[in-house]
Design an enzyme around this catalytic site. Structure first.
Site, mmCIF file in Angstrom:
data_model
loop_
_atom_site.group_PDB
_atom_site.id
_atom_site.type_symbol
_atom_site.label_atom_id
_atom_site.label_comp_id
_atom_site.label_asym_id
_atom_site.label_seq_id
_atom_site.Cartn_x
_atom_site.Cartn_y
_atom_site.Cartn_z
ATOM 1 N N VAL A 269 170.306 23.240 23.416
ATOM 2 C CA VAL A 269 171.024 24.435 22.721
ATOM 3 C C VAL A 269 172.080 24.638 23.195
ATOM 4 O O VAL A 269 172.363 25.041 24.325
ATOM 5 C CB VAL A 269 169.698 25.484 22.970
ATOM 6 C CG1 VAL A 269 170.231 26.973 22.273
ATOM 7 C CG2 VAL A 269 168.142 25.357 22.349
ATOM 8 N N HIS A 270 172.939 24.605 22.206
ATOM 9 C CA HIS A 270 174.436 24.812 22.714
ATOM 10 C C HIS A 270 174.901 23.813 23.636
ATOM 11 O O HIS A 270 174.989 22.777 23.333
ATOM 12 C CB HIS A 270 174.775 26.325 22.782
ATOM 13 C CG HIS A 270 176.180 26.457 22.977
ATOM 14 N ND1 HIS A 270 176.981 26.310 21.841
ATOM 15 C CD2 HIS A 270 176.963 27.290 24.106
ATOM 16 C CE1 HIS A 270 178.202 26.593 22.425
ATOM 17 N NE2 HIS A 270 178.088 27.364 23.713
ATOM 18 N N ASP A 271 175.188 24.240 24.732
ATOM 19 C CA ASP A 271 175.633 23.516 25.683
ATOM 20 C C ASP A 271 174.598 23.286 26.879
ATOM 21 O O ASP A 271 174.792 22.912 28.105
ATOM 22 C CB ASP A 271 176.719 24.118 26.462
ATOM 23 C CG ASP A 271 176.812 25.174 26.996
ATOM 24 O OD1 ASP A 271 175.893 25.997 26.596
ATOM 25 O OD2 ASP A 271 177.706 25.807 27.546
ATOM 26 N N SER A 272 173.351 23.512 26.585
ATOM 27 C CA SER A 272 172.093 23.234 27.442
ATOM 28 C C SER A 272 171.205 22.390 27.124
ATOM 29 O O SER A 272 170.925 22.161 25.909
ATOM 30 C CB SER A 272 171.124 24.490 27.518
ATOM 31 O OG SER A 272 170.232 24.452 28.429
ATOM 32 N N TYR A 273 171.213 21.464 27.844
ATOM 33 C CA TYR A 273 170.467 19.908 27.486
ATOM 34 C C TYR A 273 169.327 19.876 28.282
ATOM 35 O O TYR A 273 169.224 19.729 29.492
ATOM 36 C CB TYR A 273 171.468 18.718 27.769
ATOM 37 C CG TYR A 273 173.037 18.649 27.338
ATOM 38 C CD1 TYR A 273 172.953 19.089 25.980
ATOM 39 C CD2 TYR A 273 173.992 18.528 28.184
ATOM 40 C CE1 TYR A 273 174.327 19.241 25.395
ATOM 41 C CE2 TYR A 273 175.269 18.945 27.878
ATOM 42 C CZ TYR A 273 175.462 19.238 26.032
ATOM 43 O OH TYR A 273 176.380 19.458 25.657
#
Length: 388
Positions: A52-56
């Protein structure tokens, strides 16, 4: 559909908003690129990948593997010349694009009477003399720039009172020499450039009035000179005709033997001394035999050429044009403080012009990239602060 249109906008796209919106959007695109590169490598390594966006995300047992992949792809991406490629692409894609630039233009707004005097609004000047109007020009300009004058309104005219201490300041408002003036740099000193623009505009307008006045004087002098010459030779012709009539027989009935007229006297012509009526140069021309009745028209044509030459010289004596535009432009955004200063001086009457917001189109250019810092991107591979 409802469309809202701002008629004051030079283009449909707001370049300022585009300029401020691009950097964060470009950074987001880099984050997305890093995510795609990481997802591809995770798939190759057999890891489950979600983001989610820059969360992996991945399974807990594979976090360390994904951490290594994220760091490797981050370093891989940022070792590429990203900014250099972006700049090269922009320069090629937008090489012929023009960018609207908003600016505040300082424009002179002097208003003059036909005789060159500054208009005084509702003040009544109909009965003032030419000299009094010229004095009003000087003192009014001094008031506009220096606020040293106090207005005293009379019944039929306006007098500007200047204190003794401010007399020298008022005298400094005399028209400037446009051929030797040292121009003020509007980039470093916009207020000084605005004051100088006032003086230049003032000088050109005053010079235009001087040219009109002197041209009228030259034309009047020429007409009177030609009129005196024609009158002189008309009187001479009448006198010669009267003298010839005196030599004719008085009565036709008288029988007179025909005689041969005596030859013209060989003595020198009488020297003309009508100094009070004719110009000295014209008297010399008559007395020397250069100017006579049969050569009067040719002589007048020579006077016309001399008159026209005098008029042509007025433009060099009193310049009415200046090679530098009398408009000082300040970008609306970066020079806001100086624009406010100019507005204040105009409101106080220290500047005679006005500020007008305008737009011009400049070719789109890109600044050189700053020097790269000394940070080693490979340190990301070992740093505990990244992707942990």
């Amino acid at each position: 559909n409802i469309n809202i249109v701002d008629p004051n906008m030079p283009t449909q796209v707001n370049p300022q908003k585009q300029k401020t919106a691009f950097p964060p959007n470009f950074v987001h695109s880099l984050d997305a690129s890093h995510m795609v590169l990481s997802a591809i490598e995770c798939k190759i390594a057999g890891l489950v990948f979600a983001s989610v966006h820059d969360s992996y995300w991945t399974h807990a047992c594979d976090v360390d593997k994904m951490n290594t992949i994220l760091r490797d792809q981050f370093v891989r991406m940022h070792t590429e010349p990203i900014m250099e490629r972006l700049k090269a692409e922009f320069e090629e894609r937008y090489s012929d694009h023009m960018l609207p630039v908003a600016s505040w233009d300082y424009v002179n707004s002097f208003s003059f009477e036909k005789n060159g005097a500054l208009k005084a609004g509702t003040q009544r000047l109909s009965k003032t003399t030419r000299e009094q109007r010229r004095q009003l020009v000087e003192t009014e300009l001094a008031r506009l720039h220096l606020e040293t004058c106090e207005d005293t309104v009379g019944e039929d005219m306006v007098q500007q009172q200047i204190t003794a201490n401010d007399a020298e300041l008022a005298e400094s408002m005399e028209p400037v020499d446009l051929t030797s003036i040292e121009l003020v740099d509007s980039e470093t000193d916009p207020v000084g450039a605005a004051r100088q623009a006032d003086l230049i505009a003032y000088t050109t307008r005053i010079n235009a009035g001087r040219i009109r006045d002197e041209r009228k004087a030259i034309m009047k002098e020429h007409r009177e000179r030609v009129s005196r010459l024609r009158s002189y030779f008309t009187r001479q012709a009448k006198a010669a005709k009267a003298a010839k009539a005196e030599r004719k027989p008085r009565k036709k009935s008288e029988s007179v033997e025909p005689t041969v007229e005596s030859a013209e006297p060989t003595s020198k012509p009488q020297v003309v001394t009508e100094a009070g009526k004719l110009e000295a140069a014209d008297l010399d021309a008559i007395n020397s035999g250069v100017l006579a009745q049969d050569s009067l028209d040719t002589y007048i044509e020579t006077l016309k050429l001399d008159r026209d030459l005098q008029i042509d010289r007025l433009q060099a004596k009193y310049p009415t044009k200046f090679d530098r535009p009398l408009i000082i432009s300040l970008p609306a955004g970066s020079r806001a403080a100086e624009v406010e200063q100019l507005k204040l001086l105009i409101k106080q009457g220290k500047l005679a012009g006005r500020l007008v917001k305008s737009h011009r189109f400049d070719k789109l250019t890109f600044d050189d990239l700053p020097a790269q810092g000394d940070f080693n991107i490979n340190e990301v591979l070992q740093s505990p602060y990244f992707f942990s």
